[in-house]
Scaffold this motif. Structure first.
Motif, short mmCIF file in Angstrom:
data_model
loop_
_atom_site.label_atom_id
_atom_site.label_comp_id
_atom_site.label_asym_id
_atom_site.label_seq_id
_atom_site.Cartn_x
_atom_site.Cartn_y
_atom_site.Cartn_z
N SER A 1 0.84 -1.20 0.00
CA SER A 1 0.00 0.00 0.00
C SER A 1 0.88 1.26 0.00
N ILE A 2 1.96 1.25 0.77
CA ILE A 2 2.91 2.38 0.81
C ILE A 2 3.52 2.56 -0.58
N PHE A 3 3.86 1.45 -1.22
CA PHE A 3 4.42 1.47 -2.58
C PHE A 3 3.47 2.17 -3.56
N GLU A 4 2.19 1.83 -3.51
CA GLU A 4 1.19 2.45 -4.39
C GLU A 4 1.09 3.96 -4.12
N LYS A 5 1.16 4.34 -2.85
CA LYS A 5 1.09 5.76 -2.47
C LYS A 5 2.34 6.51 -2.96
N MET A 6 3.49 5.84 -2.93
CA MET A 6 4.73 6.44 -3.45
C MET A 6 4.64 6.66 -4.95
N LYS A 7 4.04 5.70 -5.66
CA LYS A 7 3.86 5.84 -7.11
C LYS A 7 3.00 7.07 -7.40
N THR A 8 1.93 7.24 -6.64
CA THR A 8 1.06 8.40 -6.80
C THR A 8 1.86 9.68 -6.59
N THR A 9 2.65 9.71 -5.52
CA THR A 9 3.47 10.90 -5.21
C THR A 9 4.44 11.20 -6.36
N TYR A 10 5.09 10.17 -6.85
CA TYR A 10 6.06 10.34 -7.93
C TYR A 10 5.38 10.96 -9.16
N GLU A 11 4.22 10.41 -9.51
CA GLU A 11 3.53 10.87 -10.72
C GLU A 11 2.84 12.23 -10.54
N GLU A 12 2.30 12.49 -9.36
CA GLU A 12 1.56 13.73 -9.12
C GLU A 12 2.46 14.92 -8.73
N ILE A 13 3.57 14.63 -8.04
CA ILE A 13 4.40 15.69 -7.47
C ILE A 13 5.79 15.76 -8.10
N HIS A 14 6.54 14.68 -7.98
CA HIS A 14 7.94 14.70 -8.43
C HIS A 14 8.08 14.98 -9.93
N THR A 15 7.20 14.41 -10.74
CA THR A 15 7.33 14.59 -12.18
C THR A 15 6.33 15.61 -12.74
N TYR A 16 5.70 16.38 -11.87
CA TYR A 16 4.71 17.37 -12.30
C TYR A 16 5.34 18.38 -13.25
N LYS A 17 4.84 18.41 -14.48
CA LYS A 17 5.31 19.33 -15.52
C LYS A 17 6.84 19.31 -15.68
N ASP A 18 7.45 18.13 -15.47
CA ASP A 18 8.91 18.01 -15.52
C ASP A 18 9.49 18.44 -16.87
N LYS A 19 8.83 18.08 -17.96
CA LYS A 19 9.35 18.43 -19.29
C LYS A 19 9.38 19.95 -19.47
N ASP A 20 8.31 20.63 -19.03
CA ASP A 20 8.26 22.10 -19.12
C ASP A 20 9.32 22.75 -18.23
N LEU A 21 9.49 22.20 -17.03
CA LEU A 21 10.37 22.80 -16.04
C LEU A 21 11.86 22.53 -16.29
N TYR A 22 12.17 21.30 -16.71
CA TYR A 22 13.57 20.88 -16.80
C TYR A 22 14.04 20.60 -18.23
N GLY A 23 13.09 20.70 -19.19
CA GLY A 23 13.47 20.45 -20.58
C GLY A 23 13.51 18.98 -20.94
N GLN A 24 13.30 18.12 -19.96
CA GLN A 24 13.25 16.67 -20.19
C GLN A 24 12.40 16.03 -19.11
N SER A 25 11.98 14.80 -19.38
CA SER A 25 11.13 14.11 -18.43
C SER A 25 11.96 13.20 -17.53
N TYR A 26 11.48 13.04 -16.31
CA TYR A 26 12.06 12.03 -15.42
C TYR A 26 11.70 10.65 -15.96
N SER A 27 12.38 9.63 -15.49
CA SER A 27 12.08 8.26 -15.89
C SER A 27 10.66 7.88 -15.49
N ASP A 28 10.13 6.90 -16.18
CA ASP A 28 8.80 6.38 -15.89
C ASP A 28 8.77 5.78 -14.48
N VAL A 29 7.64 5.90 -13.82
CA VAL A 29 7.50 5.44 -12.43
C VAL A 29 7.92 3.97 -12.25
#
Length: 184
Positions: A144-172
């Motif tokens: 369950s913690i793992f699933e919540k971490m995936k949500t965090t990664y996708e919703e927060i860590h990689t939020y608009k990453d391409k716009d902000l950093y010019g490239q995307s982070y790796s897939d979750v």
């Protein structure tokens, strides 16, 4: 010194989001991304319906050992949801990582043995390995913690990453792994 400078001075570059990224989260995700700031601390966190993720917790050197970190964690625990965070792996040569692990241990956090977290830093291009710690009022499963971490990664860590950093982070699925047997 502003809140971002305090965080930037304390956290390794591989772990830092850009100031623009964090300000965007505070603006565009104001319903889930929060900043709690005082003269001796900065706490950035995500609050979802079913969990809290601590993005950054900084307590100034002057205030360490005075219970401020405990008070900040206690305030989050009052919400009665699992609390998740990422920390640098324990390094016996680095007293900071030891102190950090001991602090979270005293606060009742558990080390998620079956969750692997390896992310390439867009700032340095190095692979950054982090450990997942969590506290749960209801004996939450690591899955369950793992699933919540995936949500965090996708919703927060990689939020608009391409716009902000010019490239995307790796897939979750490349960054977070779950090993039933705890030997990642």
């Amino acid at each position: 010194m502003n809140w971002y400078d305090k965080l930037n001075q304390y956290f390794p570059i591989e772990e830092m989001k850009s100031k623009e990224h964090m300000e965007l989260l505070l603006r565009e995700k104001a319903d889930i991304y929060y900043k709690d700031e005082g003269s001796n601390h900065v706490l950035m966190y995500v609050e979802m319906d079913d969990f809290i993720f601590i993005d950054y917790l900084f307590v100034s050197k002057e205030a360490r050992g005075q219970g401020l970190g405990h008070k900040l964690i206690a305030k989050l625990k009052e919400k009665n949801k699992p609390i998740i965070l990422e920390v640098e792996p324990l390094d016996y040569k680095d007293s900071d990582t030891q102190k950090r692990f001991r602090f979270y241990e005293r606060e009742g956090f558990t080390h998620a043995e079956s969750i692997g977290y390896r992310r390439r830093s867009l700032a340095t291009n190095k692979i950054n390995q982090l450990e997942i710690l969590y506290w749960s009022p209801t004996n939450e499963s690591e899955e369950s913690i793992f699933e919540k971490m995936k949500t965090t990664y996708e919703e927060i860590h990689t939020y608009k990453d391409k716009d902000l950093y010019g490239q995307s982070y790796s897939d979750v699925d490349e960054v977070l792994t779950f090993d039933q047997h705890g030997d990642r």
